[in-house]
Design an enzyme around this catalytic site. Sequence first.
Site, PDB file in Angstrom:
ATOM      1  N   GLY A  88       0.854  -1.178   0.000  1.00 28.71           N
ATOM      2  CA  GLY A  88       0.000   0.000   0.000  1.00 28.71           C
ATOM      3  C   GLY A  88       0.895   1.233   0.000  1.00 28.71           C
ATOM      4  O   GLY A  88       2.100   1.161  -0.295  1.00 28.71           O
ATOM      5  N   GLN A 139     -10.483   6.941  -0.690  1.00 23.01           N
ATOM      6  CA  GLN A 139     -11.217   7.873  -1.550  1.00 23.01           C
ATOM      7  C   GLN A 139     -10.858   9.329  -1.248  1.00 23.01           C
ATOM      8  O   GLN A 139     -10.342  10.057  -2.081  1.00 23.01           O
ATOM      9  CB  GLN A 139     -12.731   7.681  -1.338  1.00 23.01           C
ATOM     10  CG  GLN A 139     -13.229   6.317  -1.749  1.00 23.01           C
ATOM     11  CD  GLN A 139     -14.730   6.179  -1.532  1.00 23.01           C
ATOM     12  OE1 GLN A 139     -15.384   7.064  -0.992  1.00 23.01           O
ATOM     13  NE2 GLN A 139     -15.280   5.064  -1.956  1.00 23.01           N
ATOM     14  N   GLU A 159     -13.090  17.360   5.476  1.00 18.62           N
ATOM     15  CA  GLU A 159     -13.729  16.138   5.983  1.00 18.62           C
ATOM     16  C   GLU A 159     -13.961  16.323   7.468  1.00 18.62           C
ATOM     17  O   GLU A 159     -13.605  17.359   8.040  1.00 18.62           O
ATOM     18  CB  GLU A 159     -12.845  14.914   5.699  1.00 18.62           C
ATOM     19  CG  GLU A 159     -12.715  14.616   4.220  1.00 18.62           C
ATOM     20  CD  GLU A 159     -11.961  13.334   3.948  1.00 18.62           C
ATOM     21  OE1 GLU A 159     -12.153  12.348   4.670  1.00 18.62           O
ATOM     22  OE2 GLU A 159     -11.149  13.332   3.012  1.00 18.62           O
ATOM     23  N   HIS A 169     -16.230   3.832  10.221  1.00 19.02           N
ATOM     24  CA  HIS A 169     -16.558   4.966   9.351  1.00 19.02           C
ATOM     25  C   HIS A 169     -18.070   5.135   9.387  1.00 19.02           C
ATOM     26  O   HIS A 169     -18.811   4.160   9.251  1.00 19.02           O
ATOM     27  CB  HIS A 169     -16.071   4.688   7.924  1.00 19.02           C
ATOM     28  CG  HIS A 169     -16.039   5.899   7.060  1.00 19.02           C
ATOM     29  ND1 HIS A 169     -17.185   6.542   6.645  1.00 19.02           N
ATOM     30  CD2 HIS A 169     -15.005   6.597   6.543  1.00 19.02           C
ATOM     31  CE1 HIS A 169     -16.847   7.585   5.893  1.00 19.02           C
ATOM     32  NE2 HIS A 169     -15.528   7.642   5.825  1.00 19.02           N
ATOM     33  N   ARG A 228     -15.112  11.449  13.375  1.00 20.62           N
ATOM     34  CA  ARG A 228     -15.768  10.221  12.928  1.00 20.62           C
ATOM     35  C   ARG A 228     -16.440   9.394  14.014  1.00 20.62           C
ATOM     36  O   ARG A 228     -17.515   8.841  13.810  1.00 20.62           O
ATOM     37  CB  ARG A 228     -14.686   9.348  12.311  1.00 20.62           C
ATOM     38  CG  ARG A 228     -14.975   9.034  10.912  1.00 20.62           C
ATOM     39  CD  ARG A 228     -13.800   8.393  10.289  1.00 20.62           C
ATOM     40  NE  ARG A 228     -13.533   9.124   9.066  1.00 20.62           N
ATOM     41  CZ  ARG A 228     -12.568   8.816   8.242  1.00 20.62           C
ATOM     42  NH1 ARG A 228     -11.761   7.814   8.510  1.00 20.62           N
ATOM     43  NH2 ARG A 228     -12.394   9.499   7.146  1.00 20.62           N
ATOM     44  N   HIS A 247     -13.504   0.421   9.573  1.00 21.23           N
ATOM     45  CA  HIS A 247     -12.744   1.108   8.524  1.00 21.23           C
ATOM     46  C   HIS A 247     -11.245   1.164   8.799  1.00 21.23           C
ATOM     47  O   HIS A 247     -10.442   1.091   7.873  1.00 21.23           O
ATOM     48  CB  HIS A 247     -13.300   2.529   8.399  1.00 21.23           C
ATOM     49  CG  HIS A 247     -12.654   3.365   7.341  1.00 21.23           C
ATOM     50  ND1 HIS A 247     -12.644   3.001   6.010  1.00 21.23           N
ATOM     51  CD2 HIS A 247     -12.002   4.566   7.406  1.00 21.23           C
ATOM     52  CE1 HIS A 247     -12.011   3.934   5.305  1.00 21.23           C
ATOM     53  NE2 HIS A 247     -11.604   4.884   6.125  1.00 21.23           N
ATOM     54  N   GLU A 274      -1.035   1.804   8.644  1.00 16.19           N
ATOM     55  CA  GLU A 274      -2.084   1.395   9.589  1.00 16.19           C
ATOM     56  C   GLU A 274      -1.611   0.310  10.562  1.00 16.19           C
ATOM     57  O   GLU A 274      -2.099   0.229  11.693  1.00 16.19           O
ATOM     58  CB  GLU A 274      -3.319   0.912   8.805  1.00 16.19           C
ATOM     59  CG  GLU A 274      -4.527   0.674   9.689  1.00 16.19           C
ATOM     60  CD  GLU A 274      -5.793   0.369   8.913  1.00 16.19           C
ATOM     61  OE1 GLU A 274      -5.801   0.523   7.673  1.00 16.19           O
ATOM     62  OE2 GLU A 274      -6.780  -0.022   9.546  1.00 16.19           O
ATOM     63  N   ARG A 307      -8.843   8.569  14.725  1.00 16.79           N
ATOM     64  CA  ARG A 307      -8.057   9.248  13.682  1.00 16.79           C
ATOM     65  C   ARG A 307      -8.851  10.349  12.999  1.00 16.79           C
ATOM     66  O   ARG A 307     -10.017  10.180  12.639  1.00 16.79           O
ATOM     67  CB  ARG A 307      -7.612   8.236  12.627  1.00 16.79           C
ATOM     68  CG  ARG A 307      -6.947   8.855  11.418  1.00 16.79           C
ATOM     69  CD  ARG A 307      -6.385   7.808  10.497  1.00 16.79           C
ATOM     70  NE  ARG A 307      -7.401   6.970   9.909  1.00 16.79           N
ATOM     71  CZ  ARG A 307      -8.112   7.285   8.832  1.00 16.79           C
ATOM     72  NH1 ARG A 307      -7.947   8.455   8.223  1.00 16.79           N
ATOM     73  NH2 ARG A 307      -8.990   6.435   8.348  1.00 16.79           N
TER      74      ARG A 307
HETATM   75  C1  SIN Z   1     -13.118   8.887   3.390  1.00 18.22           C
HETATM   76  O1  SIN Z   1     -12.936   9.191   2.230  1.00 18.22           O
HETATM   77  O2  SIN Z   1     -14.114   9.213   4.036  1.00 18.22           O
HETATM   78  C2  SIN Z   1     -12.086   8.062   4.082  1.00 18.22           C
HETATM   79  C3  SIN Z   1     -10.875   8.824   4.271  1.00 18.22           C
HETATM   80  C4  SIN Z   1     -10.159   8.360   5.505  1.00 18.22           C
HETATM   81  O3  SIN Z   1     -10.345   7.228   5.942  1.00 18.22           O
HETATM   82  O4  SIN Z   1      -9.453   9.175   6.082  1.00 18.22           O
END
Ligand code: SIN
Length: 512
Positions: A25, A58, A125, A241, A289, A350, A374, A385
Amino acid sequence: MRYAICRDTKIENTFEADVVIAGAGLAGLYTALNLDENLRCVIIAKDNIDISSSWLAQGGIAAAINEGDTPELHLEDTVVAGAGLSDIDAATVLVNEGPDDIGNLVKLNVPFDLDEFGELQFTREGGHNKNRVVHAGGDATGRETLKALSHIVSKCKNITFSGQSCLYDIVTGESGVTGVIVKYNDRKFVYIKTENVVIATGGIGQIYKSTTNPSIATGDGIAAAMRAGAKLRNIEFVQFHPTGLWRADSDGNEFLISEAVRGEGGLLVNSKGERFMVGQHELAELAPRDIVARGILKELRDSGEDHAFVDISAKSESFLKTRFPTIYKVCLSQGINIAKDKIPVCPVQHYMMGGIETDIDGRTNIPGLFACGEAANTGVHGANRLASNSMLECLVFGRRAAQFINSSHGKSPPRTAPVLENIPPRQGAQLDYPKHREKIQETMSAHCGALRTTQGLKLALEIISEELSLLESVSDDSLAYLETLNIAAVAKAITEAALNRPESIGSHYLDR
Ligand code: SIN
């Protein structure tokens, strides 16, 4: 259990390398690219280059580069999201050094999305008070980044990529790492003699019934490191998530509705179309989150429904098609036009904040064993996180691990390898692994998810300890065995750690 291989496992070949990186990754590839060109590096990947959590990422990569932003503000958001448990020194390194690594990715031809002036585009975000998330391919940041990096890796003469190669065991002598045992193609075992092993195997999603992680995420690196005596830290902190795409016929492999959809104005609503995050946190849908995931779960518990919705229909179809091409297409394939329909969502496993304990140079407590991404716990994420800090962590700490190896390799006397014939015999016969795997997943999802109880955790520990003891008695060197064993070992470690933390904090939430 010290080794997963059996006493009579036949090692067919032996190779030598200066560095072995387990995992392909972002953390694995970027570490490899930062190694000195005179170090022979082998990257082992359990599958192909396009099978990893990084590939699926994403949203993007967070870094304080945008006008009006600073590393200090990024640090503040990181620590708040982490519920105050972040290691400040490590998080400071992350936010200060991250911008240069993004600059490096630009130089390495990662095609970040640009605005009409040719400047990086930034989105927002959950948990961020600034627009600081860069992205590529709209909602395909991981895929685009990995395509660019793997292309460069394939041209590096000092790096060998070996797909279909699963890390089985880390071999250690008295003074540290002496090699790894790898199973190639679920067929033959090879031994790679090396004094530097970097664990970049990603997460542990497959210990839960439903996850955004790929099928390879069985915690192989973490489990192998545990068997070798590596210390873990903060492993009880598992991130759910808030918005996995809900499907009535889910097979457990969940598609993500990126948090960036909420960052671009998507609202969380219930089946009556009412927003329920307003009033729960000042950032409402864009709260950290863990808070949003719990907000949804509690809403669902109260309403008796099984999913909530993200509503982004206020945006035009042409905007959504460009900004979220993958999400648009996948939803459409499920009969959902995100420009018109609300997207059904529910929280899903997630990420794991905890992992193999490292310092800011990726070093573990075992000389020669490093971890990043990770699988590692650098301490930056604390108890939860901050969105899009994971790819940044892969970059900053992968590079730092590589730099440490560059400066230390060959400076100590060679290590003496142990004699592997001393592995104790195991007597048990092969088991029905899918059945045991399912039992562990059911148990972890029921009792060690986003909402936990002490009683549930105790029950989970009992069940999983029994599973692990049974698996540890088996003499089998198949991949199915290894994955089930690893899942059980990591699940037990998470449950134990959760029981050792009696107070709710961040993603570890005791629902009394
Ligand atoms: C997301 O696109 O919501 C995930 C990104 C992340 O896990 O930080």
